[in-house]
Design a protein around this motif. Structure first.
Motif, PDB file in Angstrom:
ATOM      1  N   HIS A   4      41.739   9.370   8.574  1.00 25.54           N
ATOM      2  CA  HIS A   4      40.888  10.172   9.445  1.00 25.54           C
ATOM      3  C   HIS A   4      39.713   9.311   9.895  1.00 25.54           C
ATOM      4  O   HIS A   4      38.781   9.074   9.117  1.00 25.54           O
ATOM      5  CB  HIS A   4      40.382  11.414   8.712  1.00 25.54           C
ATOM      6  CG  HIS A   4      41.458  12.344   8.267  1.00 25.54           C
ATOM      7  ND1 HIS A   4      42.111  13.195   9.128  1.00 25.54           N
ATOM      8  CD2 HIS A   4      42.022  12.539   7.043  1.00 25.54           C
ATOM      9  CE1 HIS A   4      43.011  13.889   8.463  1.00 25.54           C
ATOM     10  NE2 HIS A   4      42.982  13.508   7.196  1.00 25.54           N
ATOM     11  N   LEU A   6      36.243   7.982  11.627  1.00 28.79           N
ATOM     12  CA  LEU A   6      34.929   8.603  11.763  1.00 28.79           C
ATOM     13  C   LEU A   6      34.673   8.990  13.213  1.00 28.79           C
ATOM     14  O   LEU A   6      35.091   8.293  14.157  1.00 28.79           O
ATOM     15  CB  LEU A   6      33.836   7.636  11.297  1.00 28.79           C
ATOM     16  CG  LEU A   6      33.886   7.216   9.830  1.00 28.79           C
ATOM     17  CD1 LEU A   6      32.859   6.119   9.573  1.00 28.79           C
ATOM     18  CD2 LEU A   6      33.626   8.407   8.927  1.00 28.79           C
ATOM     19  N   THR A   7      33.971  10.076  13.389  1.00 25.10           N
ATOM     20  CA  THR A   7      33.547  10.488  14.725  1.00 25.10           C
ATOM     21  C   THR A   7      32.182   9.885  15.026  1.00 25.10           C
ATOM     22  O   THR A   7      31.477   9.400  14.133  1.00 25.10           O
ATOM     23  CB  THR A   7      33.453  12.016  14.818  1.00 25.10           C
ATOM     24  OG1 THR A   7      32.397  12.461  13.945  1.00 25.10           O
ATOM     25  CG2 THR A   7      34.763  12.671  14.404  1.00 25.10           C
ATOM     26  N   ASP A  10      29.659  11.483  12.897  1.00 26.15           N
ATOM     27  CA  ASP A  10      29.651  10.951  11.529  1.00 26.15           C
ATOM     28  C   ASP A  10      28.811   9.684  11.461  1.00 26.15           C
ATOM     29  O   ASP A  10      28.004   9.495  10.534  1.00 26.15           O
ATOM     30  CB  ASP A  10      31.079  10.645  11.066  1.00 26.15           C
ATOM     31  CG  ASP A  10      31.930  11.884  10.897  1.00 26.15           C
ATOM     32  OD1 ASP A  10      31.349  12.941  10.589  1.00 26.15           O
ATOM     33  OD2 ASP A  10      33.153  11.791  11.078  1.00 26.15           O
ATOM     34  N   ARG A  11      29.004   8.823  12.428  1.00 20.47           N
ATOM     35  CA  ARG A  11      28.270   7.552  12.440  1.00 20.47           C
ATOM     36  C   ARG A  11      26.766   7.791  12.604  1.00 20.47           C
ATOM     37  O   ARG A  11      25.947   7.154  11.939  1.00 20.47           O
ATOM     38  CB  ARG A  11      28.798   6.653  13.553  1.00 20.47           C
ATOM     39  CG  ARG A  11      30.250   6.215  13.370  1.00 20.47           C
ATOM     40  CD  ARG A  11      30.652   5.170  14.400  1.00 20.47           C
ATOM     41  NE  ARG A  11      32.050   4.805  14.255  1.00 20.47           N
ATOM     42  CZ  ARG A  11      33.049   5.390  14.922  1.00 20.47           C
ATOM     43  NH1 ARG A  11      32.789   6.357  15.804  1.00 20.47           N
ATOM     44  NH2 ARG A  11      34.290   5.010  14.726  1.00 20.47           N
ATOM     45  N   MET A  14      25.321   8.946   9.285  1.00 23.96           N
ATOM     46  CA  MET A  14      25.186   7.873   8.290  1.00 23.96           C
ATOM     47  C   MET A  14      24.027   6.953   8.634  1.00 23.96           C
ATOM     48  O   MET A  14      23.270   6.525   7.751  1.00 23.96           O
ATOM     49  CB  MET A  14      26.501   7.087   8.186  1.00 23.96           C
ATOM     50  CG  MET A  14      27.616   7.857   7.497  1.00 23.96           C
ATOM     51  SD  MET A  14      29.043   6.829   7.102  1.00 23.96           S
ATOM     52  CE  MET A  14      29.668   6.468   8.731  1.00 23.96           C
TER      53      MET A  14
END
Length: 448
Positions: A4, A6-7, A10-11, A14
């Protein structure tokens, strides 16, 4: 298991947690000239057959060590590795073995590492050794950090005879830890006064013997001065075969002994993987990085092996860890141990004697070439020559003739122009009289 990716959300999340504006922020310490600006210039979308052919053509451009007269050293040495070594480490129980996270079911791996530790301790003249490090350079840096913890000081005095790569790695790792490295100037003649650099603020003194330039160093007076000032002596070697001929560093007063074990059991492999050796006094055991395998008995009184000490950050609280090294060079350590077992103590001494004799013979022949000067009064199987001209150019000219003649010091010390005429030459048991004759004849021709 499904993958899966990362979108973008998501980045962003983080980066926000890490306090960074972009991924580029994580590379701020890398000099701008060292960062790749675009994609690698590699072809895309090729078939498996085409890729194999392409890589084979690229590999064919290399001049392999065993195909020509070979006199390179400077931290990576060519020795004969018995076929038995490769045969044994290719066994599935060795080849697939990894760090023993479940020691109770890893008895074979633990026993091999226990024997390896015993061999390293005896070779270095120390009381304990760990189950290996990545290589000699990182082992050196870890030794300096260990000395800082033990002495509660933060200044390392580093000899000008330490391998330049080892100095660089040590500087990088210690700087990130807020420590200071006092580098002495390069010491091609083996005449530095390192005693004068040791004072009451010194945490440790780092000395290589045989040095990068081949000189043998008497460690005893350095150890005495270091201990008088409350500092530790870290002894370094890059040619482990030398320990078959010279007095062990531990017998000369060293507190920590580190080095490269590649010469036993491990081929050059174009630079790795190699195996770092690390040994120390028993009283310093709990500050040693890595892990230690020990011998015990089980509930029925049968001999068994255990993971006695593991002070890395995966096994204990991160703030209590002595190192973030996450594995040991297990297969390379096994190869080292198999080769040394085949040799035995007497065999290692004979191997060392042959290495030294071949180097002496080569040096005697080379200094007969007009304009060539030997800088060493003492050496094991490696020495430094001063040539009448640029050593790198001479090496390239000899390589064109099919002779790998040595390592120009300027390759590893590019900031010191006064060293551009120096050449580090190594000899071992694999060099024949024919190889030596070819080297001398080629050098005569190149120097005119």
């Amino acid at each position: 298991m499904r993958y899966h990716p990362l979108t973008d959300a998501d980045r962003r999340q983080m980066l926000a947690v890490a306090g960074a504006a972009s991924v580029d922020d994580f590379f701020a310490d890398v000099p701008a000239g060292k960062l790749l600006a675009g994609d690698l210039a590699l072809p895309r979308g090729r078939s498996e057959i085409e890729v194999e052919r392409l890589l084979s053509r690229m590999a064919a451009r290399n001049m392999t060590a065993g195909s020509v007269p070979f006199f390179l050293g400077a931290g990576a040495h060519r020795h004969h590795v018995p076929a038995t070594v490769d045969h044994l480490i290719q066994r599935s129980e060795f080849l697939t073995a990894y760090t023993p996270y479940q020691p109770e079911i890893s008895q074979g791996t633990l026993q091999v590492l226990f024997e390896f530790q015993t061999q390293v301790a005896r070779l270095t003249g120390m009381e304990v050794a760990n189950a290996s490090m990545y290589d000699g350079s990182t082992a050196t840096a870890e030794a300096v950090l260990m000395a800082h913890r033990l002495t509660r000081r933060s200044k390392a005095v580093v000899s000008g005879g330490l391998h330049p790569h080892y100095r660089g790695v040590t500087r990088t790792m210690t700087t990130m830890a807020g420590a200071t490295v006092a580098d002495l100037p390069p010491d091609p003649t083996g005449t530095e006064d390192i005693l004068a650099a040791i004072d009451d603020t010194t945490s440790c003194v780092v000395v290589q013997s045989p040095s990068f330039y081949g000189h043998l160093v008497d460690l005893a007076p350095i150890a005495d001065k270091a201990h008088a000032c409350g500092a530790l002596l870290i002894a370094v070697f890059t040619e482990v075969v030398a320990l078959g001929a010279i007095e062990p560093p531990g017998a000369q007063g060293a507190d920590i002994v580190v080095g490269e074990g590649q010469s036993l059991g491990n081929p050059l492999s174009f630079g790795g993987p190699y195996v770092g050796l690390f040994a120390t006094r028993e009283k310093f055991l709990r500050q040693m990085p890595g892990r230690i395998c020990g011998e015990t008995v089980d509930a029925d009184g049968r001999r068994g092996f255990v993971l006695t000490l593991s002070t890395r950050e995966q096994h204990i609280r991160r703030d209590k860890a002595t190192s973030n090294i996450c594995t040991n060079a297990g297969l390379c350590a096994t190869a080292f141990s198999v080769h040394l077992t085949l040799l035995g103590g007497a065999g290692l001494e004979r191997l060392a004697a042959v290495n030294h004799a071949n180097a002496v013979r080569l040096a005697e022949m080379l200094i007969e070439v007009p304009g060539v000067t030997l800088l060493n009064e003492t050496f094991f199987n490696e020495f430094t020559l001063r040539l009448p001209g640029n050593a790198a150019a001479v090496v390239e000219a000899l390589a064109a003739k099919g002779i790998l003649a040595g390592v120009p010091v300027s390759r590893l010390e590019p900031r010191h122009a006064q060293l551009s005429d120096l050449l580090v030459v190594a000899a071992s048991e694999v060099n024949t009289e024919e190889d030596r004759d070819a080297f001398v004849a080629g050098l005569r021709e190149v120097l005119g």
